[in-house]
Design a protein around this motif. Structure first.
Motif, PDB file in Angstrom:
ATOM      1  N   LEU A  32       0.804  -1.002  -0.011  1.00 35.24           N
ATOM      2  CA  LEU A  32      -0.111  -0.176  -0.043  1.00 35.24           C
ATOM      3  C   LEU A  32       0.984   1.146  -0.050  1.00 35.24           C
ATOM      4  CD1 LEU A  32      -2.694  -0.945   2.718  1.00 35.24           C
ATOM      5  CD2 LEU A  32      -2.566  -1.660   0.359  1.00 35.24           C
ATOM      6  N   VAL A  33       0.695   2.179  -1.083  1.00 37.37           N
ATOM      7  CA  VAL A  33       1.741   3.032  -0.946  1.00 37.37           C
ATOM      8  C   VAL A  33       0.715   4.474  -1.276  1.00 37.37           C
ATOM      9  CG1 VAL A  33       3.468   1.804  -2.193  1.00 37.37           C
ATOM     10  CG2 VAL A  33       1.823   3.276  -3.747  1.00 37.37           C
ATOM     11  N   GLY A  34       1.398   5.701  -1.176  1.00 37.39           N
ATOM     12  CA  GLY A  34       0.813   6.944  -1.389  1.00 37.39           C
ATOM     13  C   GLY A  34       1.345   8.012  -0.793  1.00 37.39           C
ATOM     14  N   PHE A 198      10.923   0.298  -3.047  1.00 35.92           N
ATOM     15  CA  PHE A 198      10.764  -0.994  -2.159  1.00 35.92           C
ATOM     16  C   PHE A 198       9.651  -1.714  -2.714  1.00 35.92           C
ATOM     17  CE2 PHE A 198      13.811   0.787   1.281  1.00 35.92           C
ATOM     18  CZ  PHE A 198      14.670  -0.218   0.954  1.00 35.92           C
ATOM     19  N   ALA A 199       8.770  -0.987  -2.972  1.00 35.98           N
ATOM     20  CA  ALA A 199       7.276  -1.616  -3.354  1.00 35.98           C
ATOM     21  C   ALA A 199       7.516  -2.454  -4.769  1.00 35.98           C
ATOM     22  CB  ALA A 199       6.357  -0.716  -3.481  1.00 35.98           C
ATOM     23  N   ALA A 200       8.239  -1.568  -5.614  1.00 33.27           N
ATOM     24  CA  ALA A 200       8.555  -2.031  -6.784  1.00 33.27           C
ATOM     25  C   ALA A 200       9.338  -3.414  -6.875  1.00 33.27           C
ATOM     26  CB  ALA A 200       9.167  -0.859  -7.747  1.00 33.27           C
ATOM     27  N   ALA A 201      10.432  -3.290  -5.860  1.00 36.03           N
ATOM     28  CA  ALA A 201      11.268  -4.443  -5.880  1.00 36.03           C
ATOM     29  C   ALA A 201      10.933  -5.612  -5.376  1.00 36.03           C
ATOM     30  CB  ALA A 201      12.759  -3.840  -5.422  1.00 36.03           C
ATOM     31  N   TYR A 202       9.767  -5.585  -4.147  1.00 36.27           N
ATOM     32  CA  TYR A 202       9.566  -6.766  -3.525  1.00 36.27           C
ATOM     33  C   TYR A 202       8.107  -7.034  -3.461  1.00 36.27           C
ATOM     34  CZ  TYR A 202      14.129  -6.307  -1.488  1.00 36.27           C
ATOM     35  OH  TYR A 202      15.451  -6.179  -1.207  1.00 36.27           O
ATOM     36  N   ALA A 203       7.253  -6.443  -4.203  1.00 37.04           N
ATOM     37  CA  ALA A 203       5.825  -6.758  -4.133  1.00 37.04           C
ATOM     38  C   ALA A 203       5.505  -7.382  -5.385  1.00 37.04           C
ATOM     39  CB  ALA A 203       4.858  -5.466  -3.889  1.00 37.04           C
ATOM     40  N   ASP A 204       4.492  -8.000  -5.238  1.00 32.85           N
ATOM     41  CA  ASP A 204       3.686  -8.613  -6.602  1.00 32.85           C
ATOM     42  C   ASP A 204       2.697  -7.479  -7.154  1.00 32.85           C
ATOM     43  OD1 ASP A 204       4.745 -11.354  -6.327  1.00 32.85           O
ATOM     44  OD2 ASP A 204       3.851 -11.049  -4.237  1.00 32.85           O
ATOM     45  N   ARG A 205       2.057  -6.854  -6.037  1.00 30.59           N
ATOM     46  CA  ARG A 205       1.051  -5.847  -6.686  1.00 30.59           C
ATOM     47  C   ARG A 205       1.145  -4.722  -5.660  1.00 30.59           C
ATOM     48  NH1 ARG A 205      -0.976  -9.792  -3.817  1.00 30.59           N
ATOM     49  NH2 ARG A 205      -0.706 -11.339  -5.644  1.00 30.59           N
ATOM     50  N   GLY A 211      -5.472  10.904  -1.499  1.00 33.24           N
ATOM     51  CA  GLY A 211      -6.863  11.585  -1.137  1.00 33.24           C
ATOM     52  C   GLY A 211      -7.991  10.803  -0.521  1.00 33.24           C
ATOM     53  N   GLY A 212      -7.551   9.829   0.422  1.00 31.07           N
ATOM     54  CA  GLY A 212      -8.284   8.658   0.821  1.00 31.07           C
ATOM     55  C   GLY A 212      -9.304   7.804  -0.155  1.00 31.07           C
ATOM     56  N   GLU A 213      -8.750   7.664  -1.198  1.00 31.37           N
ATOM     57  CA  GLU A 213      -9.358   6.833  -2.184  1.00 31.37           C
ATOM     58  C   GLU A 213      -8.329   5.787  -3.042  1.00 31.37           C
ATOM     59  OE1 GLU A 213     -11.566   9.115  -5.057  1.00 31.37           O
ATOM     60  OE2 GLU A 213     -13.208   9.698  -3.189  1.00 31.37           O
ATOM     61  N   VAL A 214      -8.736   4.760  -3.427  1.00 30.81           N
ATOM     62  CA  VAL A 214      -7.733   4.009  -4.350  1.00 30.81           C
ATOM     63  C   VAL A 214      -7.760   4.607  -5.519  1.00 30.81           C
ATOM     64  CG1 VAL A 214      -7.447   1.838  -5.434  1.00 30.81           C
ATOM     65  CG2 VAL A 214      -8.494   1.778  -3.219  1.00 30.81           C
ATOM     66  N   SER A 215      -6.282   5.048  -5.817  1.00 29.43           N
ATOM     67  CA  SER A 215      -5.927   5.629  -7.125  1.00 29.43           C
ATOM     68  C   SER A 215      -5.589   4.709  -8.152  1.00 29.43           C
ATOM     69  CB  SER A 215      -4.857   6.575  -6.849  1.00 29.43           C
ATOM     70  OG  SER A 215      -4.436   7.157  -8.007  1.00 29.43           O
ATOM     71  N   HIS A 216      -4.819   3.814  -7.804  1.00 28.34           N
ATOM     72  CA  HIS A 216      -4.282   2.893  -8.844  1.00 28.34           C
ATOM     73  C   HIS A 216      -4.035   1.599  -8.422  1.00 28.34           C
ATOM     74  CE1 HIS A 216      -3.306   6.647 -10.924  1.00 28.34           C
ATOM     75  NE2 HIS A 216      -3.430   6.120 -12.206  1.00 28.34           N
ATOM     76  N   VAL A 217      -4.152   0.509  -8.952  1.00 31.46           N
ATOM     77  CA  VAL A 217      -4.082  -0.810  -8.557  1.00 31.46           C
ATOM     78  C   VAL A 217      -3.177  -1.626  -9.982  1.00 31.46           C
ATOM     79  CG1 VAL A 217      -4.835  -3.274  -7.737  1.00 31.46           C
ATOM     80  CG2 VAL A 217      -6.285  -1.008  -6.982  1.00 31.46           C
ATOM     81  N   GLY A 218      -2.128  -2.187  -9.355  1.00 31.27           N
ATOM     82  CA  GLY A 218      -1.548  -2.946 -10.576  1.00 31.27           C
ATOM     83  C   GLY A 218      -0.126  -3.734 -10.215  1.00 31.27           C
ATOM     84  N   THR A 219       0.715  -4.229 -11.051  1.00 29.90           N
ATOM     85  CA  THR A 219       1.957  -4.889 -10.921  1.00 29.90           C
ATOM     86  C   THR A 219       2.589  -3.696 -10.901  1.00 29.90           C
ATOM     87  OG1 THR A 219       2.407  -4.743 -13.149  1.00 29.90           O
ATOM     88  CG2 THR A 219       1.275  -6.816 -12.313  1.00 29.90           C
ATOM     89  N   PRO A 220       4.082  -3.940 -10.217  1.00 29.39           N
ATOM     90  CA  PRO A 220       5.098  -2.816 -10.088  1.00 29.39           C
ATOM     91  C   PRO A 220       5.455  -2.003 -11.660  1.00 29.39           C
ATOM     92  CG  PRO A 220       5.622  -4.756  -8.657  1.00 29.39           C
ATOM     93  CD  PRO A 220       4.532  -4.961  -9.477  1.00 29.39           C
ATOM     94  N   ASP A 221       5.325  -3.146 -12.594  1.00 29.71           N
ATOM     95  CA  ASP A 221       5.518  -2.310 -13.914  1.00 29.71           C
ATOM     96  C   ASP A 221       4.612  -1.616 -14.332  1.00 29.71           C
ATOM     97  OD1 ASP A 221       8.042  -3.394 -14.429  1.00 29.71           O
ATOM     98  OD2 ASP A 221       7.290  -5.271 -15.507  1.00 29.71           O
ATOM     99  N   GLU A 222       3.425  -1.989 -14.026  1.00 27.66           N
ATOM    100  CA  GLU A 222       2.133  -1.014 -14.343  1.00 27.66           C
ATOM    101  C   GLU A 222       1.913   0.299 -13.426  1.00 27.66           C
ATOM    102  OE1 GLU A 222      -1.091  -4.537 -15.577  1.00 27.66           O
ATOM    103  OE2 GLU A 222      -0.910  -3.953 -13.616  1.00 27.66           O
ATOM    104  N   VAL A 247      13.201   1.968 -11.058  1.00 25.00           N
ATOM    105  CA  VAL A 247      13.525   2.945  -9.909  1.00 25.00           C
ATOM    106  C   VAL A 247      12.943   4.235 -10.174  1.00 25.00           C
ATOM    107  CG1 VAL A 247      15.149   3.839  -8.580  1.00 25.00           C
ATOM    108  CG2 VAL A 247      15.584   1.391  -9.479  1.00 25.00           C
ATOM    109  N   ALA A 248      12.225   4.782  -9.288  1.00 18.48           N
ATOM    110  CA  ALA A 248      11.543   6.139  -9.543  1.00 18.48           C
ATOM    111  C   ALA A 248      12.514   7.182  -8.931  1.00 18.48           C
ATOM    112  CB  ALA A 248      10.342   6.192  -8.720  1.00 18.48           C
ATOM    113  N   VAL A 249      12.745   8.193  -9.504  1.00 17.13           N
ATOM    114  CA  VAL A 249      13.596   9.193  -9.035  1.00 17.13           C
ATOM    115  C   VAL A 249      12.520  10.581  -9.062  1.00 17.13           C
ATOM    116  CG1 VAL A 249      15.645  10.639  -9.463  1.00 17.13           C
ATOM    117  CG2 VAL A 249      15.439   8.148  -9.816  1.00 17.13           C
ATOM    118  N   TYR A 250      12.713  11.183  -7.823  1.00 13.28           N
ATOM    119  CA  TYR A 250      12.163  12.546  -7.859  1.00 13.28           C
ATOM    120  C   TYR A 250      13.119  13.443  -8.356  1.00 13.28           C
ATOM    121  CZ  TYR A 250       9.024  10.519  -4.350  1.00 13.28           C
ATOM    122  OH  TYR A 250       8.134   9.880  -3.485  1.00 13.28           O
ATOM    123  N   PHE A 251      12.705  14.539  -9.053  1.00 17.23           N
ATOM    124  CA  PHE A 251      13.444  15.534  -9.672  1.00 17.23           C
ATOM    125  C   PHE A 251      12.636  16.873  -9.331  1.00 17.23           C
ATOM    126  CE2 PHE A 251      11.014  14.004 -13.528  1.00 17.23           C
ATOM    127  CZ  PHE A 251      10.542  15.246 -13.893  1.00 17.23           C
TER     128      PHE A 251
END
Length: 252
Positions: A32-34, A198-205, A211-222, A247-251
């Motif tokens: 669960l991320v956000g 960490f979510a991308a490297a270790y999670a299946d989904r 904002g208190g709502e589900v925004s997206h659900v998917g695989t790490p690649d999605e 790997v996500a990078v903020y810029f």
């Protein structure tokens, strides 16, 4: 499966979560991320019956969380909160033994000791089992709490930000152990994470909240797409693909 049906949470007139319609399949690791305040921990604590939903229902393995007797639910579902404080001075082994309470009611049996030994071994804590918890480093203490949850021997394990206060080395080790718990012990791991990498490297989904709502659900690649990450976190991000995991990078 964990099923959220029209789940919402309000404090007074302010609705902070929902309505949530979500199915999390059994098996593997779901992250669960956000952003802060997105509702991740609230959703997890409702699933773990540490908080009541203002509306809707949650079922875990077909059991209604709000209606199932605590003793029965505790043999199916375990949860580790962000903050864990024990007033009594405990050894690591005694702490891990608390995970057996749904079965032993405080009277440790031979079977309980086998489960405790297994959890200590799985988290590499055998050499520390007679140390007091307050004498441990942050990373060791966090492993002890996770061992307590694993000793409870439930199919579903909910973890609220278990990487808090861990340095990179210990965070990587912790995620590796949780990944093993899903793969080798057949656990369904639901984990709140702040770090999308960490979510991308270790999670299946990945389940992303905003904002208190589900925004997206998917695989790490999605999920690991710049436009998706910007929608979730509200800031431009770049995704690099150097090796097995994106790997996500903020810029700026």
């Amino acid at each position: 499966m964990i099923r959220f049906t029209d789940v919402a949470k309000s404090f007074g007139d302010q609705q902070v979560l929902g309505p949530i319609e979500l199915d999390i399949p059994a098996g593997g690791v779901t992250a669960l991320v956000g952003p802060n305040g997105a509702g991740k921990s609230t959703l997890l604590t409702i699933a773990g019956r540490l908080a009541d939903a203002s509306h809707g229902s949650v079922t875990v393995g077909g059991l209604d969380v709000a209606k199932t007797p605590s003793k029965k639910l505790a043999t199916v579902l375990s949860i580790l909160r962000q903050e864990n404080h024990f007033i009594t001075r405990l050894t690591v082994r005694q702490l891990v033994g608390f995970g057996r309470f749904p079965y032993s009611q405080g009277r440790i049996t031979a079977d309980d000791n086998i489960a405790i030994d297994r959890a200590l071994e799985f988290l590499n804590l055998e050499s520390l089992q007679n140390r007091f918890v307050d004498e441990l480093s942050g990373g060791q203490r966090q492993r002890a709490y996770v061992a307590m949850v694993l000793a409870q021997d439930t199919d579903y394990v909910l973890l609220d930000e278990p990487l808090n206060n861990l340095d990179m080395k210990h965070a990587v080790a912790m995620m590796g152990q949780l990944r093993r718990a899903a793969d080798e012990l057949g656990k369904t791991i639901i984990i709140v994470l702040h770090d999308i990498n960490f979510a991308a490297a270790y999670a299946d989904r990945i389940v992303a909240l905003a904002g208190g709502e589900v925004s997206h659900v998917g695989t790490p690649d999605e999920i690991m797409q710049p436009e998706v990450l910007e929608e979730i976190f509200g800031t431009p991000m770049q995704v690099l693909r150097d090796g097995e995991y994106p790997v996500a990078v903020y810029f700026r």
